[in-house]
Design an enzyme around this catalytic site. Structure first.
Site, PDB file in Angstrom:
ATOM      1  CB  SER A   1      -0.872  -0.027   1.257  1.00 27.43           C
ATOM      2  OG  SER A   1      -1.624   1.156   1.360  1.00 27.43           O
TER       3      SER A   1
ATOM      4  CD  GLU B   1      -8.776  -1.093   0.809  1.00 24.51           C
ATOM      5  OE1 GLU B   1      -7.798  -1.254   0.037  1.00 24.51           O
ATOM      6  OE2 GLU B   1      -8.673  -1.178   2.039  1.00 24.51           O
TER       7      GLU B   1
ATOM      8  N   GLY C   1      -3.764  -4.113   6.228  1.00 21.85           N
ATOM      9  CA  GLY C   1      -2.732  -3.774   7.203  1.00 21.85           C
ATOM     10  C   GLY C   1      -3.047  -2.446   7.880  1.00 21.85           C
TER      11      GLY C   1
ATOM     12  CE  LYS D   1      -4.660   0.027   0.376  1.00 20.55           C
ATOM     13  NZ  LYS D   1      -5.303  -0.785   1.442  1.00 20.55           N
TER      14      LYS D   1
ATOM     15  CG  ASP E   1     -10.409  -1.161   5.112  1.00 18.55           C
ATOM     16  OD1 ASP E   1     -10.702  -1.594   6.234  1.00 18.55           O
ATOM     17  OD2 ASP E   1      -9.318  -0.584   4.896  1.00 18.55           O
TER      18      ASP E   1
ATOM     19  CE  LYS F   1      -4.074   3.795   2.082  1.00 21.63           C
ATOM     20  NZ  LYS F   1      -5.269   3.221   2.718  1.00 21.63           N
TER      21      LYS F   1
ATOM     22  CG  ASP G   1      -7.849   2.154   0.633  1.00 21.19           C
ATOM     23  OD1 ASP G   1      -9.020   2.565   0.728  1.00 21.19           O
ATOM     24  OD2 ASP G   1      -7.216   1.648   1.589  1.00 21.19           O
TER      25      ASP G   1
HETATM   26  O1  OSB Z   1      -7.166   1.690   4.574  1.00 27.48           O
HETATM   27  O2  OSB Z   1      -5.953  -0.012   4.332  1.00 27.48           O
HETATM   28  C1  OSB Z   1      -6.125   1.101   4.847  1.00 27.48           C
HETATM   29  C2  OSB Z   1      -3.041   2.190   6.826  1.00 27.48           C
HETATM   30  C3  OSB Z   1      -3.637   2.840   7.880  1.00 27.48           C
HETATM   31  C4  OSB Z   1      -5.001   2.938   7.931  1.00 27.48           C
HETATM   32  C5  OSB Z   1      -5.786   2.392   6.910  1.00 27.48           C
HETATM   33  C6  OSB Z   1      -5.198   1.730   5.843  1.00 27.48           C
HETATM   34  C7  OSB Z   1      -3.805   1.663   5.786  1.00 27.48           C
HETATM   35  C8  OSB Z   1      -3.072   1.058   4.694  1.00 27.48           C
HETATM   36  C9  OSB Z   1      -1.668   0.598   4.972  1.00 27.48           C
HETATM   37  O3  OSB Z   1      -3.478   0.998   3.561  1.00 27.48           O
HETATM   38  C10 OSB Z   1      -1.537  -0.870   5.028  1.00 27.48           C
HETATM   39  C11 OSB Z   1      -0.180  -1.253   5.550  1.00 27.48           C
HETATM   40  O4  OSB Z   1       0.768  -1.157   4.781  1.00 27.48           O
HETATM   41  O5  OSB Z   1      -0.075  -1.633   6.733  1.00 27.48           O
HETATM   42 MG    MG Z   2      -8.297   0.487   3.267  1.00 24.72          MG
END
Ligand code: OSB
Ligand code: MG
Length: 368
Positions: A135, A213, A290, A161, A238, A163, A188
């Protein structure tokens, strides 16, 4: 299972680079670790709440409060037939699943260690290696993002992924697809859009993403079902999936075609497993999300992601992407094929480095 002592510690860990989403940036993590002791063994869990109530309602402080005053008293001094029975103990507590889930997960680790089995085997895991993605947060500019994507693709990660948020979405994806036409890609939004943005979001269909997402509100199912009708891109939920009932209702209403399961968000292994099973029966693929976890939460994610319906690459990636030094040994490592080997030793299967944890602890409290 007899639990004799429970210790809470808050540790602070600076991320190797700030992580930015549509709801804000994180530079320093503050996490509550739960250590349970009983019958001559121990187990560890991690609260995955953020530093503020921006991903969901919980934060580091509320987790400490709920664990200390409500969750721990439901476990200590009250015989527990099995780790599987812990989740229903917490039924009277509404919400606060990241807090109760950390204690529940620690009990599973303890029980697995007592049985001399890996946590993966103990919860019913069948995969010996799990597929991994990364991510990547919002960057200062698109060139920076393209550079990060290149690094992760070259490291072997199986999907990327990114953001997104209004102002950092279509034009960014356009550049990413120009540069990387063939990678497995997803986006996401962390609830940054509304149903009124439907026409804007329809442009995502041009990029043949694996999924988008959580585009809409964190507590919504109905608008997601409407949006999914209009989109070709599969929606993955999520934030909206906090309980088994949410998963059932999301599937029934067509609010998503994929679900991201996070151990903390749903309140531990038993509840995660129930959602996993419901998705498997409905042929909805899942993957493990995560929350910028330390090695303890990360090791729990590795075990969770070994369940059979975790068929898509998750956000569980190498320790070194987050920390200069993790709190477990060995650290979580990812192969050149973008996989993590599920450890076979007892419990979490990684050694918890209590010296490192003590050095990072800013408060601790034990209950017996
Ligand atoms: O939406 O998946 C999410 C991190 C913090 C809060 C929400 C999210 C995330 C991530 C990071 O996308 C996932 C990771 O690398 O731990
Ligand atoms: Mg997410």
């Amino acid at each position: 299972m007899k639990v004799e002592q429970i210790t809470l510690r808050e540790i602070r860990m600076p991320l190797v680079a700030p992580f930015e989403t549509s709801f804000g940036a994180t530079t320093n993590r503050r996490m509550v670790l739960v250590e349970v002791q009983g019958e001559g063994s121990y187990g560890w869990g991690e609260v995955t709440a953020g530093e503020g109530p921006f991903y969901n309602e919980e934060d580091t402080e509320t987790a400490w409060h709920v664990l200390k005053n409500f969750a721990i008293p439901l476990i200590l001094g009250k015989p527990l037939v099995s780790a599987a029975a812990a989740a229903s103990r917490f039924d009277p507590i509404r919400g606060h699943r990241m807090a109760t889930g950390a204690l529940e997960a620690a009990l599973w680790d303890l029980e697995a260690r007592l049985a001399g089995r890996s946590l993966s085997a103990h919860i019913g895991g069948t995969q010996r290696e799990i597929p991994c993605g990364v991510s990547i947060g919002i960057q200062k500019n698109v060139d920076e993002l393209l550079h990060k994507i290149r690094t992760e693709v070259e490291a072997g990660y199986q999907r990327i992924k990114i953001k997104i948020k209004p102002g950092w979405d279509i034009a960014v994806l356009e550049r990413v697809r120009e540069e990387f036409p063939l990678i497995r890609l997803m986006a996401d939004a962390n609830s940054a859009y509304r149903l009124a943005d439907q026409n804007h979001l329809k442009q995502l269909d041009r990029f043949y993403l694996m999924m988008v997402e959580q585009p809409l509100a964190y507590d919504d199912l109905i608008d997601h079902a409407r949006l999914q009708q209009a989109l070709e891109t599969p929606i993955c939920l999520d934030e909206s999936i906090r309980t088994l009932r949410h998963a059932e209702q999301a599937i029934e209403t067509g609010a998503c075609r994929i679900i991201n399961i996070k151990l903390g968000r749903v309140g531990g292994h038993a509840r995660a497993r129930a959602i996993h099973d419901c998705c498997q029966a409905a042929k909805i693929p899942v993957w493990c999300g995560g929350m910028l976890e330390s090695g303890i939460g990360r090791a729990h994610n590795v075990a969770l992601a070994s369940l059979p319906n975790f068929v898509l690459p998750g956000d569980v990636s190498a320790s070194r992407r987050y920390w200069t030094q993790d709190v477990i040994t060995p650290e979580v490592e990812v192969s050149a094929q973008g996989t993590i080997r599920v450890p076979e030793g007892p419990g979490l299967g990684y050694e918890v480095d209590s010296d490192r944890i003590e050095r990072r602890a800013v408060r601790r409290e034990s209950f017996a």
